[in-house]
Design a protein around this motif. Structure first.
Motif, PDB file in Angstrom:
ATOM      1  N   MET A   3       0.873  -1.351   0.155  1.00 43.69           N
ATOM      2  CA  MET A   3      -0.024   0.121  -0.070  1.00 43.69           C
ATOM      3  C   MET A   3       1.035   1.168   0.135  1.00 43.69           C
ATOM      4  SD  MET A   3      -1.490  -0.284   3.814  1.00 43.69           S
ATOM      5  CE  MET A   3      -2.617   0.594   3.547  1.00 43.69           C
ATOM      6  N   LYS A   4       0.293   2.250  -0.384  1.00 40.46           N
ATOM      7  CA  LYS A   4       1.126   3.689  -0.510  1.00 40.46           C
ATOM      8  C   LYS A   4       0.640   4.538   0.577  1.00 40.46           C
ATOM      9  CE  LYS A   4       2.324   5.077  -4.371  1.00 40.46           C
ATOM     10  NZ  LYS A   4       2.197   5.784  -5.715  1.00 40.46           N
ATOM     11  N   SER A   5       1.588   5.371   0.959  1.00 41.26           N
ATOM     12  CA  SER A   5       1.244   6.479   2.107  1.00 41.26           C
ATOM     13  C   SER A   5       1.615   7.976   1.475  1.00 41.26           C
ATOM     14  CB  SER A   5       2.097   6.174   3.246  1.00 41.26           C
ATOM     15  OG  SER A   5       3.551   6.379   2.842  1.00 41.26           O
ATOM     16  N   THR A  18      -6.378   4.725   5.311  1.00 38.68           N
ATOM     17  CA  THR A  18      -7.264   3.232   5.747  1.00 38.68           C
ATOM     18  C   THR A  18      -7.510   3.420   7.109  1.00 38.68           C
ATOM     19  OG1 THR A  18      -5.495   2.079   4.158  1.00 38.68           O
ATOM     20  CG2 THR A  18      -6.774   0.695   5.774  1.00 38.68           C
ATOM     21  N   ARG A  35       1.810  -6.972  -0.152  1.00 36.56           N
ATOM     22  CA  ARG A  35       1.111  -7.179  -1.451  1.00 36.56           C
ATOM     23  C   ARG A  35      -0.468  -7.214  -1.445  1.00 36.56           C
ATOM     24  NH1 ARG A  35       4.536 -10.854  -5.396  1.00 36.56           N
ATOM     25  NH2 ARG A  35       6.502  -9.978  -4.951  1.00 36.56           N
ATOM     26  N   LEU A  72       4.346  -1.306   5.745  1.00 33.85           N
ATOM     27  CA  LEU A  72       3.165  -1.246   5.119  1.00 33.85           C
ATOM     28  C   LEU A  72       3.136  -1.386   3.825  1.00 33.85           C
ATOM     29  CD1 LEU A  72       1.185   0.808   7.654  1.00 33.85           C
ATOM     30  CD2 LEU A  72       0.640  -1.489   7.092  1.00 33.85           C
ATOM     31  N   GLU A  73       4.165  -0.606   3.044  1.00 32.27           N
ATOM     32  CA  GLU A  73       4.036  -0.433   1.581  1.00 32.27           C
ATOM     33  C   GLU A  73       4.679  -1.511   1.033  1.00 32.27           C
ATOM     34  OE1 GLU A  73       6.705   3.054   1.359  1.00 32.27           O
ATOM     35  OE2 GLU A  73       5.255   4.323   2.331  1.00 32.27           O
ATOM     36  N   CYS A  89      -5.079  -5.864   9.198  1.00 27.07           N
ATOM     37  CA  CYS A  89      -3.647  -5.965   9.422  1.00 27.07           C
ATOM     38  C   CYS A  89      -3.276  -5.626  10.652  1.00 27.07           C
ATOM     39  CB  CYS A  89      -3.076  -5.068   8.352  1.00 27.07           C
ATOM     40  SG  CYS A  89      -1.295  -4.911   8.411  1.00 27.07           S
ATOM     41  N   ALA A  98      -3.457  -5.179   0.154  1.00 25.97           N
ATOM     42  CA  ALA A  98      -3.875  -3.981   0.959  1.00 25.97           C
ATOM     43  C   ALA A  98      -4.891  -4.282   1.877  1.00 25.97           C
ATOM     44  CB  ALA A  98      -4.371  -2.932   0.034  1.00 25.97           C
ATOM     45  N   VAL A 150      -1.807   6.457   5.685  1.00 25.84           N
ATOM     46  CA  VAL A 150      -2.270   5.394   4.580  1.00 25.84           C
ATOM     47  C   VAL A 150      -3.564   5.325   4.148  1.00 25.84           C
ATOM     48  CG1 VAL A 150      -0.333   3.895   5.557  1.00 25.84           C
ATOM     49  CG2 VAL A 150      -2.430   3.550   6.354  1.00 25.84           C
ATOM     50  N   ASP A 182      -7.874  -3.784   4.700  1.00 25.45           N
ATOM     51  CA  ASP A 182      -9.412  -2.980   4.943  1.00 25.45           C
ATOM     52  C   ASP A 182      -9.401  -2.155   6.237  1.00 25.45           C
ATOM     53  OD1 ASP A 182     -10.539  -4.098   2.100  1.00 25.45           O
ATOM     54  OD2 ASP A 182     -10.944  -5.771   3.558  1.00 25.45           O
TER      55      ASP A 182
END
Length: 220
Positions: free
Chosen positions: A1-3, A131, A100, A96-97, A40, A102, A129, A104
DNA sequence: GCGACAG
DNA sequence: ATCTTGTCGC
């Protein structure tokens, strides 16, 4: 995931508090999701001058392992009550990035809005993030409460001055309760629901328990 | 000034 | 968080 890159991490304690004052109002205290299928757990362990961040993604409600990641970095900020984000998030973001899958929802070992400026580790991470996050601490930072019942599922509200800032939740029979609070993008009642739904044989949530073991150099 | 204080 | 063995309680 991206931040998102909302600010620098190379700051003084005073600057860190200013950043929290500025970001606190962005925290969303209601459900901002459709369904939760992947949760997560994140945690950071320390080995001298190194911080080891770990993430473990589990399916919900089955709690089967779907993905995980670990990332270590040099410690750059001391532990100061109220500023835990600045010590742990720098190492947590790369971990986190690297995922693979992502998630919820993210559950963090620390406070959400049950914090002096309304933006504890979980809330801060959620903003970065984008999320939903839940603050799930093993002890209290702020607030007043009455001891919840001894049965699993019993809980009481955590109050700050005159408003509700979280919940004190018994996740197993006759064990110390967990301090649950909104991180970001989720309502308190939903947070309590998902925390209880993520607990099995232990006091702490399964995602966080596994992340804790990974961060400590163990196996999943 | 004194006590409290996530990990 | 981390340093550490056995032990008391549910």
């Amino acid at each position: 995931m991206k931040s998102h890159d909302l600010h620098s991490w190379d700051v003084t304690p005073a600057q860190a508090r200013e950043i929290q004052e500025r970001l606190g109002s962005r925290v969303i205290r209601r459900d901002m999701f459709r369904s939760i299928e992947r949760v997560c757990g994140v945690d950071v362990g320390f080995c001298g001058e190194r911080a080891v961040a770990a993430c473990v993604v589990l399916s919900f409600p089955d709690l089967e392992i779907l993905d995980h990641s670990v990332h270590s970095a040099k410690v750059t900020f001391p532990y100061i009550p109220g500023l835990l984000s600045f010590r742990e998030i720098p190492s947590l973001l790369p971990a986190l990035e690297a995922l693979r899958i992502a998630p919820d929802l993210i559950i963090a070992d620390g406070q959400g809005i049950a914090h002096g400026r309304g933006i504890g580790l979980a809330s801060h991470l959620g903003l970065l993030v984008d999320t939903p996050t839940i603050g799930c601490a093993k002890s209290r930072l702020m607030g007043r409460y009455t001891e919840p019942g001894a049965e699993k599922g019993d809980w009481e509200y955590l109050y700050g001055d005159d408003t509700v800032i979280g919940a004190v939740v018994r996740t197993r029979r006759s064990v110390k309760p967990l301090f649950v609070s909104i991180g970001h993008g989720i309502a308190l009642h939903s947070a309590v629901f998902y925390v209880l739904g993520c607990c099995r044989k232990y006091r702490i949530t399964e995602p966080v328990r596994l992340a804790h073991r990974l961060a400590g150099g163990g196996v999943i």
